[in-house]
Design an enzyme around this catalytic site. Structure first.
Site, PDB file in Angstrom:
ATOM      1  N   HIS A 183      95.816  36.692  31.754  1.00  0.00           N
ATOM      2  CA  HIS A 183      95.520  35.331  31.555  1.00  0.00           C
ATOM      3  C   HIS A 183      95.246  34.751  32.854  1.00  0.00           C
ATOM      4  O   HIS A 183      96.074  34.797  33.924  1.00  0.00           O
ATOM      5  CB  HIS A 183      96.730  34.583  30.989  1.00  0.00           C
ATOM      6  CG  HIS A 183      96.667  33.062  30.798  1.00  0.00           C
ATOM      7  ND1 HIS A 183      97.520  32.139  31.089  1.00  0.00           N
ATOM      8  CD2 HIS A 183      95.856  32.283  30.420  1.00  0.00           C
ATOM      9  CE1 HIS A 183      97.304  30.878  30.958  1.00  0.00           C
ATOM     10  NE2 HIS A 183      96.032  31.110  30.554  1.00  0.00           N
TER      11      HIS A 183
HETATM   12 CA    CA Z   1      91.305  36.632  31.219  1.00  0.00          CA
END
Ligand code: CA
Ligand code: ZL4
Ligand code: ZN
Length: 393
Positions: free
Chosen positions: A184
């Site tokens: 992320h």
């Molecule tokens: Ca990513």
């Protein structure tokens, strides 16, 4: 004779610094700056440097880094020295300052130089776009998306992406940030949480308990308060193990297509972390070089100023393949480069197969089980579509 020529009508600039690649995080640490050397060796062997403007990037200055990072943090980063005796192996040391010195973000010789060179390449690339000297800038030494304003995180110390986007914002009203690293893009997301001038989109493996950094759920879309213009401007695409080229391309094109239509960015910043490839030491996906590159191709089609960053990527031979292929897409010679690796690549022995596009079977023996149902992917697209109703360009 490679047959690779300069693209007509647009310029590609390539930003790197060989001094950056000499740094070591430690023998068994997964992050190998040397993968940049391997990538360039493929890129140059294919003859691609003749089709780009090549720049040796300078180190970013303290003032440039301070456009995002706190001076406390920068001062400490500039003065800490590696310990002569390594610390505890586990990252449990309670007195880590700014999260520096653990096993993920070790202190090593030349750390500050390494960080400022990574940011220098990204910033040089952004400036070339702002001055219209180039249409696509490539900075494979950048892409370190986890670094925070006053904290190192996940192999990242300086957030070169945030620094580069801040530069783009001086010239472009809105910037779209896209992140295809398997992790992320939390640092970039957080940096722009309170502005509607940057929309961040991260595709990643999501498992809050077992996969770093554990953030980036589908409904984490920016702090929702009446006074926050940045609400709804963080898009998260949480995925499971084993996603394939076909599924990823469908989802990527659908989501990015809708976002560009609604948000109307003036420039696109694409983090091309190569740990989303099949067979990555830390990754969990089944993407091939073709599927990873298709994301670059899709972004390029909008003819907006585009900057490409590197990022993760822990199986160096596949990192080099992906970033070489993506450089060829930037130039527009992807249809002319041979799928067979050039005869005389330095480090040729690193590439077990002599192809730019190894099959899943060649990479893994047995591909990872795909745990992404079509239904779930449709639900994700549905959520993003609804989220975009709140976004006004
Ligand atoms: Ca990513
Ligand atoms: C290593 O072998 O999940 C670091 C890190 C160092 C050398 C020897 C030390 C052995 C894997 C990872 C102990 C290692 C313990 N060495 C690491 C919660 C964790 C605490 C640290 O691609 N341990 C932390 C970070 C992630 C965690 C991923 C991705 C960056 C990017 C952009 C960052 N951290 C558990 C792990 C090794 C190591 C082996 C490691 N660290 C794998 N995943 C993590 O998004 C560039
Ligand atoms: Zn990663």
């Amino acid at each position: 004779e490679s047959g690779i020529t300069r693209p007509k009508g647009y310029n590609v600039s390539f930003h790197c610094n060989p001094d950056m690649e000499k740094h070591h995080f430690g023998m068994t640490h997964p992050m190998k700056p040397w993968r940049l050397t391997l990538s360039k060796s493929l890129i140059y062997s294919y003859g691609m440097s003749f089709a780009m403007d090549n720049y040796v990037s300078r180190a970013a200055t303290y003032e440039e880094l301070a456009t995002f990072h706190s001076t406390d943090y920068l001062d400490f980063l500039g003065t800490v020295l590696p310990e002569p005796v390594p610390r505890d192996l586990e990252n449990q040391n309670p007195d880590l300052k700014f999260n520096l010195g653990g096993s993920d973000c070790p202190l090593f010789d030349g750390l500050y130089d390494y960080c400022s060179m990574s940011a220098g390449g990204a910033l040089d690339g952004a400036r070339k776009l702002c001055s219209k000297q180039s249409d696509i800038a490539v900075a494979w030494g950048g892409g370190l998306h986890h670094a925070k304003k006053a904290e190192a995180s996940g192999f990242c110390y300086i957030n070169d992406i945030v620094v580069a986007i801040l530069q783009l914002l001086r010239y472009y009203p809105r910037v779209l940030y896209i992140d295809i690293d398997v992790h992320h893009g939390d640092g970039v997301e957080e940096a722009f949480f309170s502005t509607d001038r940057v929309m961040t989109v991260s595709f990643h493996k999501y498992d809050p308990n077992n996969f770093f950094p554990g953030t980036g759920a589908l409904d984490d879309n920016g702090p929702k308060s009446e006074h926050n213009p940045g609400a709804h401007h963080a898009v998260n695409v949480p995925l499971n193990d084993g996603i394939t080229d076909e599924q990823y391309e469908w989802l990527f094109n659908s989501i990015i297509g809708r976002i560009v239509e609604k948000f109307r960015p003036g420039a696109i910043a694409l983090q091309c972390g190569a740990d989303s490839l099949a067979g990555d030491r830390l990754g969990r996906f089944n993407l091939q070089v073709q599927g990873h590159g298709a994301c670059v191709e899709f972004c390029k089609k909008y003819n907006l100023p585009l900057i490409l960053f590197g990022g993760g990527g822990y199986t160096p031979r596949n990192v080099a393949r992906a970033w070489a292929y993506e450089t060829s897409i930037a130039i527009g010679c992807d249809d002319k480069i041979s799928p067979t690796l050039p005869q005389h690549v330095p480090w040729r022995e690193q590439f077990r197969q002599d192809t730019l596009f190894p099959t899943l079977e060649q990479i893994l023996g047995e591909p990872r089980v795909n745990r992404n149902s079509q239904k779930r992917l449709q639900d994700i697209l549905q959520h993003v579509t609804e989220q975009l109703r709140f976004v006004q360009a």
